[in-house]
Every structure is written in structure tokens, then in C-alpha cells.
Design an enzyme around this catalytic site. Structure first.
Site, PDB file in Angstrom:
ATOM      1  N   SER A  38       0.827  -1.222   0.000  1.00 62.53           N
ATOM      2  CA  SER A  38       0.000   0.000   0.000  1.00 62.53           C
ATOM      3  C   SER A  38       0.854   1.261   0.000  1.00 62.53           C
ATOM      4  O   SER A  38       0.333   2.370   0.079  1.00 62.53           O
ATOM      5  CB  SER A  38      -0.947  -0.005   1.207  1.00 62.53           C
ATOM      6  OG  SER A  38      -0.219  -0.224   2.410  1.00 62.53           O
ATOM      7  N   ASN A 125      -2.205  -2.989  13.077  1.00 61.65           N
ATOM      8  CA  ASN A 125      -3.668  -2.855  13.057  1.00 61.65           C
ATOM      9  C   ASN A 125      -4.143  -1.648  13.864  1.00 61.65           C
ATOM     10  O   ASN A 125      -4.986  -0.880  13.403  1.00 61.65           O
ATOM     11  CB  ASN A 125      -4.326  -4.133  13.577  1.00 61.65           C
ATOM     12  CG  ASN A 125      -3.987  -5.336  12.721  1.00 61.65           C
ATOM     13  OD1 ASN A 125      -3.388  -5.185  11.649  1.00 61.65           O
ATOM     14  ND2 ASN A 125      -4.350  -6.528  13.170  1.00 61.65           N
ATOM     15  N   THR A 170     -39.918  26.743  -9.551  1.00 58.96           N
ATOM     16  CA  THR A 170     -40.228  25.373  -9.148  1.00 58.96           C
ATOM     17  C   THR A 170     -40.471  24.629 -10.455  1.00 58.96           C
ATOM     18  O   THR A 170     -40.973  25.227 -11.421  1.00 58.96           O
ATOM     19  CB  THR A 170     -41.482  25.288  -8.251  1.00 58.96           C
ATOM     20  OG1 THR A 170     -42.605  25.743  -8.991  1.00 58.96           O
ATOM     21  CG2 THR A 170     -41.332  26.130  -6.979  1.00 58.96           C
ATOM     22  N   HIS A 171     -40.094  23.372 -10.507  1.00 56.94           N
ATOM     23  CA  HIS A 171     -40.170  22.590 -11.758  1.00 56.94           C
ATOM     24  C   HIS A 171     -39.402  23.281 -12.890  1.00 56.94           C
ATOM     25  O   HIS A 171     -39.717  23.079 -14.058  1.00 56.94           O
ATOM     26  CB  HIS A 171     -41.619  22.358 -12.191  1.00 56.94           C
ATOM     27  CG  HIS A 171     -42.503  21.834 -11.098  1.00 56.94           C
ATOM     28  ND1 HIS A 171     -42.743  20.490 -10.908  1.00 56.94           N
ATOM     29  CD2 HIS A 171     -43.176  22.483 -10.125  1.00 56.94           C
ATOM     30  CE1 HIS A 171     -43.550  20.339  -9.860  1.00 56.94           C
ATOM     31  NE2 HIS A 171     -43.827  21.532  -9.364  1.00 56.94           N
ATOM     32  N   SER A 292     -13.483  28.020 -26.260  1.00 53.63           N
ATOM     33  CA  SER A 292     -13.666  26.840 -27.099  1.00 53.63           C
ATOM     34  C   SER A 292     -12.510  26.778 -28.075  1.00 53.63           C
ATOM     35  O   SER A 292     -12.011  27.807 -28.527  1.00 53.63           O
ATOM     36  CB  SER A 292     -14.991  26.966 -27.849  1.00 53.63           C
ATOM     37  OG  SER A 292     -14.944  26.193 -29.034  1.00 53.63           O
ATOM     38  N   ASN A 300     -17.051  29.407 -21.546  1.00 50.10           N
ATOM     39  CA  ASN A 300     -17.804  28.316 -20.916  1.00 50.10           C
ATOM     40  C   ASN A 300     -17.602  28.298 -19.403  1.00 50.10           C
ATOM     41  O   ASN A 300     -16.495  28.529 -18.924  1.00 50.10           O
ATOM     42  CB  ASN A 300     -17.345  26.976 -21.498  1.00 50.10           C
ATOM     43  CG  ASN A 300     -17.555  26.905 -22.998  1.00 50.10           C
ATOM     44  OD1 ASN A 300     -18.558  27.408 -23.500  1.00 50.10           O
ATOM     45  ND2 ASN A 300     -16.607  26.316 -23.696  1.00 50.10           N
ATOM     46  N   GLU A 305     -19.513  23.594 -14.192  1.00 48.99           N
ATOM     47  CA  GLU A 305     -19.846  22.275 -14.753  1.00 48.99           C
ATOM     48  C   GLU A 305     -19.125  21.167 -13.994  1.00 48.99           C
ATOM     49  O   GLU A 305     -19.688  20.109 -13.707  1.00 48.99           O
ATOM     50  CB  GLU A 305     -19.459  22.213 -16.232  1.00 48.99           C
ATOM     51  CG  GLU A 305     -20.273  23.129 -17.113  1.00 48.99           C
ATOM     52  CD  GLU A 305     -19.662  23.247 -18.497  1.00 48.99           C
ATOM     53  OE1 GLU A 305     -20.065  22.473 -19.375  1.00 48.99           O
ATOM     54  OE2 GLU A 305     -18.779  24.107 -18.699  1.00 48.99           O
ATOM     55  N   TYR A 332      -9.402  -6.966  12.322  1.00 51.23           N
ATOM     56  CA  TYR A 332      -8.754  -6.462  11.118  1.00 51.23           C
ATOM     57  C   TYR A 332      -8.714  -7.512  10.012  1.00 51.23           C
ATOM     58  O   TYR A 332      -8.409  -8.683  10.244  1.00 51.23           O
ATOM     59  CB  TYR A 332      -7.312  -6.015  11.433  1.00 51.23           C
ATOM     60  CG  TYR A 332      -6.596  -5.469  10.199  1.00 51.23           C
ATOM     61  CD1 TYR A 332      -6.758  -4.145   9.824  1.00 51.23           C
ATOM     62  CD2 TYR A 332      -5.816  -6.295   9.403  1.00 51.23           C
ATOM     63  CE1 TYR A 332      -6.141  -3.650   8.674  1.00 51.23           C
ATOM     64  CE2 TYR A 332      -5.195  -5.809   8.256  1.00 51.23           C
ATOM     65  CZ  TYR A 332      -5.367  -4.478   7.898  1.00 51.23           C
ATOM     66  OH  TYR A 332      -4.759  -3.993   6.760  1.00 51.23           O
ATOM     67  N   GLN A 337      -7.417  -2.171   4.147  1.00 52.40           N
ATOM     68  CA  GLN A 337      -6.402  -1.370   3.465  1.00 52.40           C
ATOM     69  C   GLN A 337      -7.014  -0.610   2.286  1.00 52.40           C
ATOM     70  O   GLN A 337      -6.490   0.435   1.872  1.00 52.40           O
ATOM     71  CB  GLN A 337      -5.272  -2.299   2.983  1.00 52.40           C
ATOM     72  CG  GLN A 337      -4.161  -1.606   2.228  1.00 52.40           C
ATOM     73  CD  GLN A 337      -2.950  -2.501   2.065  1.00 52.40           C
ATOM     74  OE1 GLN A 337      -2.188  -2.703   3.001  1.00 52.40           O
ATOM     75  NE2 GLN A 337      -2.766  -3.073   0.884  1.00 52.40           N
ATOM     76  N   LYS A 340      -8.225   3.435   1.924  1.00 50.55           N
ATOM     77  CA  LYS A 340      -7.429   4.652   1.790  1.00 50.55           C
ATOM     78  C   LYS A 340      -7.588   5.382   0.473  1.00 50.55           C
ATOM     79  O   LYS A 340      -7.809   6.598   0.450  1.00 50.55           O
ATOM     80  CB  LYS A 340      -5.957   4.329   2.035  1.00 50.55           C
ATOM     81  CG  LYS A 340      -5.698   4.066   3.493  1.00 50.55           C
ATOM     82  CD  LYS A 340      -4.296   3.595   3.740  1.00 50.55           C
ATOM     83  CE  LYS A 340      -4.277   2.776   5.006  1.00 50.55           C
ATOM     84  NZ  LYS A 340      -5.147   1.557   4.944  1.00 50.55           N
TER      85      LYS A 340
HETATM   86  N1  ARG Z   1      -1.111  -1.426   5.133  1.00 55.38           N
HETATM   87  C1  ARG Z   1      -2.051  -1.938   6.071  1.00 55.38           C
HETATM   88  C2  ARG Z   1      -3.372  -1.190   5.962  1.00 55.38           C
HETATM   89  O1  ARG Z   1      -3.368  -0.133   5.426  1.00 55.38           O
HETATM   90  C3  ARG Z   1      -1.527  -1.788   7.448  1.00 55.38           C
HETATM   91  C4  ARG Z   1      -2.062  -2.766   8.426  1.00 55.38           C
HETATM   92  C5  ARG Z   1      -1.514  -4.114   8.109  1.00 55.38           C
HETATM   93  N2  ARG Z   1      -1.834  -5.060   9.123  1.00 55.38           N
HETATM   94  C6  ARG Z   1      -1.589  -6.328   8.972  1.00 55.38           C
HETATM   95  N3  ARG Z   1      -1.910  -7.090   9.926  1.00 55.38           N
HETATM   96  N4  ARG Z   1      -1.099  -6.788   7.857  1.00 55.38           N
HETATM   97  O2  ARG Z   1      -4.403  -1.641   6.389  1.00 55.38           O
END
Ligand code: ARG
Length: 478
Positions: A38, A125, A170-171, A292, A300, A305, A332, A337, A340
């Protein structure tokens, strides 16, 4: 690149790489590595991770894991890491699985094997949940700041255009005239509610997971209260299983962002309509418009938009996270993950859109004559004529019918309501006299809307005061 597990296991003796995995004989497959790592996106949490690590290290002193001298060295190492992060000098290795591993690796490079003690009494975790909570609290506050600026801009615009007239719809059919200040204040209140929503998300994030371990708690008596206070949390998550499973605070942020983006979309849609030649009510500044590539005359309203179009993207982030959490057993799982990228995209989108709305509103101009002309059609005062009859004792439903007849007559003869001669009024109702024409005088329709929250200049002035006071109250959310 994936890590070389044999190298890791070997290097652990010199304390450079701390994740020895003798449990494994095989190298991770490169495809698995790409799926699992990640680092590409969670590096956004680097500063939060370093801050939380600093507080955790202090707690390790209290628990007798670190000596005072070791703590000092570790904090100096974390200082160095933070400095590298700030200066952009921190180098990530492709073999870092995530940001937490990267920071611990770098710390260990700087302070030696002592760095390996940092992860005592901590799991990734509770660590990642804590970093994310810090991040959500921070971005909620930023969203509130950006909203506060937009609200200030809107309040100023409403004040400056408080008695400019335009049709209310309205509408999407002309309904009753309103003042532009009144309409802009409708935008104001819509976004003011978003402040409360982001405030609630920030409060949901202000509860600290750290100190929960992998899920069951710790073998170490860490002083969680002190850690929480140092990191700016208001309280502790009281259940370690909940602590590592919970992403509700991120969901709350995404819900707030989704509602806010939806509001921006409706505002954008109105600006797009209003700036068309057909309406001609407003024009965003050139700095928020584009031309344009083929039609030289075009200007524009792109910013409006795009505000209109971004809402589904933010909503998709909400759907992603709620989808991840749906049916996911506690505690967990790696599924978490995936929270994010969705969250980060929503943060970037809503923050950019709020800044863009503010910038666009700063340069927008309204066409007073165009709007007034569109609002001048006295058919829009039909309800006011009905209310005149009601004041004379006629039940509203009956008055509605009488005025319907007047409207039909006016349309059939191609005249306005006020152009129906006094001699003909009696055919519709004996209760109609010269006051009929007073009710139909331009401006009378607006100033008759005396109810609180209505469009009369008195009511709008009162509302501007309330809006101003609620801007001052924003301090409570920050
Ligand atoms: N990169 C992991 C996440 O964003 C971190 C936690 C990982 N925990 C584990 N037990 N592998 O969730």
C-alpha cells in the site's frame, strides 16, 4: 520491487531490516506484492505515523520497555525521520510494504537495532487505525476552514445583492420572484449544514485506537490516556476489537463529503443555467471559465460544470468504503487497506471543489436588468392576488379558482394581470377593487413575503444577521 526475504532475515542481526520472516521459505510473488503493498498511496499518512510513533515511544518509557537514554535516542531518530519527510528527503524503498514499515525501517537505519523496539506493544492494526483517525480529524478541520471561507464569500455576495430581483423557480418554471440575496442565502445554509457534518466526522475521529494491539489488547501497561492527550484525541476506543475494526469515522467523513459535493453540484448546476444565453443572469469571471478550441465567441462555465459533475465521484468513495465494511467480520482484515484510496480521492476532490467554488464566486457577476426583466411578469403575483381575496374573507381554495380565471383571461388576451381593466374585474369577483393593482405593482410581491425566512427585504436583512452570527459560531466546530 519485492523484498528479498533471505536478505531481510540475515540483515536483522545488524538491525537494518527488522521484519525477519523465517516463517516463509518462498519469496512473495511480484504480482502478489503489487496487490498487497500500500506504500504507493499510504505514504500520505507518513507524518501522522511519525507523530503517533513518537507518542508511542514515550509510552514505552512508562511501561519500562525503553530506558530514558533509549527514548531520547529514539525520539532524536524520529525527529530526523520527520525532518526528512518535511524536506522531501525521505526515500521510500520499493521493498517497503507500507508507510508504517518504511518509517520503522528508516528509523532503524538511523538509530540501529534500538529502532526494533518501537513496535513493542503495537500492531500495524491499531497503528493504521490511529494514523487514519489523525488524518480524518485533520481533513475534517480543513474542510470546515474551506467551507468557512466559502460561507464568508456567499454572505458578502448576498449582502451586496440583497434586493436584486430574479424569478424563483419550481419545476424549473418561473414561480415567484425572489431577491438574489435570498437565493444566495439558500446556498449559504445548505453549506452551513455541511460544517456540522464535517464537525461530527472530526469528533468521530477523535477517539484513539492506539494501545489495542492486533485485536486483543497488550501485554504492556501503556498509558493510553497520556498518548491520546499528546496526539490530540479526546477519548480512547474502549474495546480493542472495535478499535482495529472500526472505520466509521472515515465513513462519516465520506458521508459529509458526499452531501457537500451534492450541494456543490446543485450550486454548479444553477450557475451553469444562469450563465447560459437563455437565462443570462450571471457570468463567472474569466479566471474560472474557458474558451472553445473552435468557436471563438465561447466562454464556458467549466468550473461550475465540474462542480456539478464531481459529486458522483465522491459518492463512489463512500460506496467503496461502505461496500468494504459490509459483511466484513471483525477484527482487522486486509480489506481495510482498501479504505485509503477512496478516502484520499474524496479528500482531494472536495478540498479542490470548495476552493474552486470560493474562487469562482469571488469573480462572478450578476446582470441586474436581465434578472429583473425575467422577474417582471406579473403572473408570478397570482398567489398575491389570491391572498388579497383571502384578506377580504374568501376561502383560499375559492380565491385560487378566481385568480386561475384571471390568469386564463390574461393569457387569452395576451396581457399581464395588471392590464385587465378595472371594469372587467367584477366579472371575476366583487371583492376585487383598486387594491388589485397595488398588489400587482412590481416589488410589492417581494415585500409582501414577510414571514421569517421569506424574501421581503426586511426578512432577508434579518436572515443576513442570522447567517452572520452562524459564521461567528463556526469557531465551535473548529
Ligand atoms: N497497510 C495496512 C493497511 O493499510 C496496514 C495494516 C496491516 N496489518 C496487517 N496485519 N497486515 O491496512
Amino acid at each position: 520491487m519485492r523484498p528479498d526475504r533471505s536478505r531481510r532475515a540475515a540483515d536483522v542481526s545488524v538491525g537494518v531490516i527488522f521484519v525477519a520472516v523465517p516463517r516463509f521459505e518462498q519469496e512473495p510473488d511480484p504480482v502478489f506484492w503489487r496487490l498487497n503493498a500500500s506504500l504507493a498511496y499510504d505514504r500520505r499518512l507518513a507524518s501522522h505515523d511519525a507523530r503517533a510513533s513518537r507518542a508511542h515511544a514515550r509510552a514505552l518509557l512508562g511501561a519500562g520497555v525503553l530506558t530514558a537514554a533509549e527514548l531520547e535516542r529514539m525520539l532524536a531518530g524520529l525527529d530526523a525521520v520527520e525532518r526528512e519527510l518535511e524536506e522531501g528527503a525521505f526515500t521510500y524503498e520499493d521493498s517497503d510494504e507500507d508507510v508504517h514499515m518504511a518509517i520503522e525501517r528508516r528509523l532503524t537505519e538511523i538509530v540501529g537495532p534500538l529502532g526494533g523496539k518501537l513496535h513493542t506493544g503495537r500492531s500495524r492494526n491499531d497503528q493504521v487505525a490511529t494514523d487514519l483517525a489523525l488524518y480524518v480529524a485533520e481533513r475534517s478541520a480543513v474542510a470546515i476552514e474551506l467551507l468557512a471561507s466559502v460561507l464568508g464569500t456567499l454572505h458578502g455576495l448576498a449582502e451586496r445583492h440583497r434586493d436584486w430581483r430574479l424569478p424563483g423557480y419550481t419545476h424549473l418554471q418561473r414561480a415567484q420572484p425572489v431577491s438574489l440575496g435570498h437565493h444566495l442565502l439558500a446556498w449559504f445554509w445548505m453549506l452551513r449544514r455541511d460544517v456540522d457534518r464535517f464537525g461530527a466526522a472530526g469528533r468521530a475521529a477523535a477517539v484513539m485506537p492506539l494501545g489495542s494491539g492486533a485485536l486483543a489488547g497488550l501485554n504492556w501497561p501503556l498509558d493510553r490516556d497520556t498518548v491520546a492527550a499528546e496526539l490530540g484525541f479526546d477519548a480512547l476506543v474502549e474495546n480493542s476489537i472495535d478499535a482495529v475494526s472500526n472505520r466509521d469515522f472515515a465513513l462519516d467523513y465520506l458521508a459529509a463529503a458526499t452531501t457537500c459535493a451534492t450541494h456543490l453540484s446543485r450550486i454548479g448546476a444553477e450557475i451553469v443555467l444562469w450563465s447560459s444565453d437563455e437565462f443570462g443572469f450571471c457570468r463567472p469571471g474569466e479566471d474560472y471559465s474557458s474558451g472553445s478550441s473552435i468557436m471563438p465567441q465561447k466562454m464556458n462555465p467549466d468550473a461550475a460544470e465540474l462542480l456539478r459533475a464531481k459529486a458522483p465521484r465522491v459518492q463512489a468513495s463512500f460506496s467503496t468504503l461502505i461496500g468494504i465494511l459490509h459483511g466484513l467480520p471483525l477484527a482487522y482484515s486486509k480489506d481495510l487497506q482498501e479504505d485509503k484510496e477512496a478516502l484520499f480521492d474524496a479528500v482531494d476532490t472536495i478540498e479542490l471543489c470548495l476552493q474552486a467554488l470560493d474562487g469562482m464566486l469571488a469573480g462572478i457577476s450578476f446582470d441586474r436588468e436581465r434578472m429583473a426583466a425575467a422577474a417582471a411578469d406579473d403572473l408570478a403575483a397570482a398567489t398575491d392576488v389570491a391572498d388579497l381575496l383571502v384578506r377580504r374573507g374568501m376561502p383560499f381554495r375559492e380565491a385560487h379558482g378566481v385568480v386561475g380565471g384571471l390568469v386564463r383571461h390574461a393569457l387569452e388576451h395576451g396581457v399581464g394581470l395588471s392590464e385587465i381593466p378595472a371594469s372587467e374585474l367584477g366579472r371575476f369577483s366583487e371583492l376585487l377593487d383598486d387594491e388589485y393593482y397595488e398588489v400587482l405593482t412590481e416589488g410589492a410581491w417581494l415585500d409582501s413575503k414577510v414571514s421569517r425566512g421569506g424574501t421581503s427585504s426586511e426578512a432577508v436583512t434579518h436572515q443576513l444577521g442570522l447567517a452572520g452570527a452562524s459564521l461567528a459560531d463556526l469557531g465551535d466546530e473548529r
